[in-house]
Design a protein around this motif. Structure first.
Motif, PDB file in Angstrom:
ATOM      1  N   SER A 159       0.824  -1.214   0.000  1.00  0.00           N
ATOM      2  CA  SER A 159       0.000   0.000   0.000  1.00  0.00           C
ATOM      3  C   SER A 159       0.860   1.268   0.000  1.00  0.00           C
ATOM      4  O   SER A 159       0.524   2.257  -0.669  1.00  0.00           O
ATOM      5  N   LEU A 211       2.327   1.640  -3.453  1.00  0.00           N
ATOM      6  CA  LEU A 211       1.274   2.062  -4.388  1.00  0.00           C
ATOM      7  C   LEU A 211       1.101   3.591  -4.319  1.00  0.00           C
ATOM      8  O   LEU A 211       1.099   4.280  -5.357  1.00  0.00           O
ATOM      9  N   SER A 236       0.123  -8.078  -6.378  1.00  0.00           N
ATOM     10  CA  SER A 236      -0.858  -7.274  -5.664  1.00  0.00           C
ATOM     11  C   SER A 236      -0.705  -5.786  -6.031  1.00  0.00           C
ATOM     12  O   SER A 236      -1.696  -5.083  -6.267  1.00  0.00           O
ATOM     13  N   LEU A 237       0.543  -5.322  -6.131  1.00  0.00           N
ATOM     14  CA  LEU A 237       0.774  -3.921  -6.518  1.00  0.00           C
ATOM     15  C   LEU A 237       0.283  -3.684  -7.945  1.00  0.00           C
ATOM     16  O   LEU A 237      -0.434  -2.698  -8.221  1.00  0.00           O
ATOM     17  N   SER A 238       0.622  -4.595  -8.813  1.00  0.00           N
ATOM     18  CA  SER A 238       0.239  -4.474 -10.217  1.00  0.00           C
ATOM     19  C   SER A 238      -1.287  -4.392 -10.363  1.00  0.00           C
ATOM     20  O   SER A 238      -1.824  -3.566 -11.116  1.00  0.00           O
ATOM     21  N   ASP A 239      -1.997  -5.234  -9.593  1.00  0.00           N
ATOM     22  CA  ASP A 239      -3.469  -5.258  -9.658  1.00  0.00           C
ATOM     23  C   ASP A 239      -4.075  -3.925  -9.227  1.00  0.00           C
ATOM     24  O   ASP A 239      -5.149  -3.541  -9.691  1.00  0.00           O
ATOM     25  N   GLN A 240      -3.384  -3.240  -8.312  1.00  0.00           N
ATOM     26  CA  GLN A 240      -3.969  -2.010  -7.761  1.00  0.00           C
ATOM     27  C   GLN A 240      -3.581  -0.740  -8.522  1.00  0.00           C
ATOM     28  O   GLN A 240      -4.183   0.315  -8.308  1.00  0.00           O
ATOM     29  N   LEU A 241      -2.562  -0.838  -9.378  1.00  0.00           N
ATOM     30  CA  LEU A 241      -2.185   0.357 -10.149  1.00  0.00           C
ATOM     31  C   LEU A 241      -3.254   0.618 -11.220  1.00  0.00           C
ATOM     32  O   LEU A 241      -3.762  -0.327 -11.818  1.00  0.00           O
TER      33      LEU A 241
END
Ligand code: NAD
Ligand code: MG
Length: 403
Positions: free
Chosen positions: A43, A46, A67-72
């Motif tokens: 988080s 991000l 997880s980072l990629s999914d949230q960008l």
């Protein structure tokens, strides 16, 4: 060609990483963030990616990267990578000018060494990398023409107080010694038995600096000063006999350099890492760091005392490691990392830390650190030895350990 410097921040979610981004935030005309990296704090990374729009973001493991990629947001220019190889790949990218090495511990060594070999401007916060592999690291800096700027506040102060020809690596003309200041940490006035029984919360509550947990524990045990002594020997090509540690509880004088004519030069400032970071980013110019001006009248008194190696044996252990030389420094560092992690997770007491390090130093075979593989082997063996001591300790009753 653009004048803006492309910066990689290794360990951007940590204390030094956040301070670095705060300085860059004030200097957006001078610097672009090329890459950010973190272990697992998705988080925080991000939010940093959304603000600084780096070309790359690197997480330590694949799940965190996913997880980072999914949230960008879709269409975001940041490519997400993971693993140690990705870090080495990024720091050596030809577009990169500056690498802030702010990963904690030995995990930072491969990427920091890669940056040195690639001839980058390196802002070195990750002192453990230099303690482990000082010889290899300094050789790499010399051979590649990399610029190495110390970010550790004491070493940054020393660098600022050294003669200008030292910056050109032509010698320490007229320098007779270095005074390395230490705050003394949260247990400066405690008795040995109080120190032995200290809790994690007490060890991490540094009186002057807000830092990551590992370096906070090192500051409480004075191993931080021991690591810094080794760091200073490598950075400034001096012997440990030329360095005196002076406890200075206010952390205003960040270290001093003594000259043959009796002059002693010091660098002073509020205890805020944005000063050395801004110095490193701007060198040889000065940048606005956001640090409040020093108010000496409000501080009133600066005091100094000798360190007590009886109550703080880690400082003595680091001195012994540097005197032995070779891989002893890597062993000292690795055993300390294992001991501090065990203290932080509640497996051993604070008073057990020096014994774990001393036992590893006594049992490891010390060799010449000819290459990275030798250093990594010494690190791995020291970790095994330290883990063995910790396993034995956790079988013993607590009262027996609080000598
Ligand atoms: P921290 O714990 O706050 O941050 C460490 C950073 O490293 C985080 O971004 C974390 O995600 C990353 N990291 C940890 N393990 C990793 C791994 N295995 N792979 C990749 N990334 C990893 O630590 P900090 O206080 O910012 O200290 C960083 C370094 O700077 C340390 O070597 C410390 O000794 C040195 N330093 C810190 C200060 C300070 O004031 N905090 C002062 C002088 C020197
Ligand atoms: Mg320091």
């Amino acid at each position: 060609m653009s004048q803006r410097q492309q910066v990689v921040v290794l360990g951007s979610t940590g204390s030094i990483g956040a301070s670095t981004l705060d300085v860059i935030r004030r200097q957006r005309d001078g610097f672009d963030v090329f890459a950010l990296s973190a272990s697992t704090s998705v988080s925080v990374l991000l939010a940093q990616c959304l603000e600084f729009q780096p070309r790359y973001a690197v997480m330590a493991d694949e799940n965190a990267a996913q997880s980072l990629s999914d949230q960008l947001p879709s269409g975001c220019a940041t490519e997400v990578l993971h693993g140690a190889n990705a870090l080495e790949h990024i720091v050596t990218d030809e577009q990169v000018d500056v690498v802030m090495a702010a990963i904690v511990g030995s995990a930072g060594l491969p990427a920091t060494l890669a940056a040195a070999r690639a001839g980058k401007k390196i802002l070195l916060a990750n002192k453990e990398a230099l303690v482990m592999a000082g010889h290899l690291f300094m050789d790499a800096v010399r051979d590649s023409g990399a610029v190495l700027l110390p970010i550790d506040s004491e070493h940054n102060a020393i660098f600022q107080c050294l003669p200008v020809n030292e910056h050109a690596k032509t010698g320490l003309d007229g320098v007779t010694g270095i005074l390395l200041t230490a705050s003394g940490g949260p247990f400066r006035t405690w008795t040995s038995s109080e120190i032995a029984a200290a809790t994690v919360e007490q060890a991490c509550a540094h009186p002057n600096w807000s830092m990551g947990r590992k370096i906070s524990v090192d500051s409480a045990s004075l191993m931080n000063k021991g690591l810094e002594l080794i760091e200073a020997c490598w950075l400034f090509n001096v012997s440990q006999e030329q360095i005196d540690v002076v406890v200075h509880p206010q952390s205003i004088v960040h270290s001093l350099v003594q000259y043959a004519d009796g002059s002693v030069l010091a660098q002073l400032g509020n205890p805020d890492m944005r000063t050395p970071i801004a110095y490193g980013l701007g060198w040889p110019d000065r940048l606005d760091s956001g640090v409040a001006p020093l108010d000496l009248v409000a501080i009133g008194q600066l005091s100094f005392e000798a360190p007590d190696e009886g109550r703080f044996p880690c400082l003595r252990l680091a001195r012994e490691a540097v005197a032995v030389g070779g891989t002893a420094m890597a062993v000292c560092n690795a055993a300390n990392e294992v001991a501090v992690a065990a203290f932080l997770d509640g497996t051993i007491g604070f008073g057990d830390i020096p014994g774990v390090i001393e036992s590893a130093l006594g049992r490891a075979s010390i060799v010449e650190p000819r290459n990275l593989a030798v250093v990594e082997e010494a690190d791995a063996v020291a970790r095994e030895l330290a883990t063995e001591s910790i396993d034995n300790l956790s079988l013993a009753p607590v009262e027996l350990r609080r000598r």
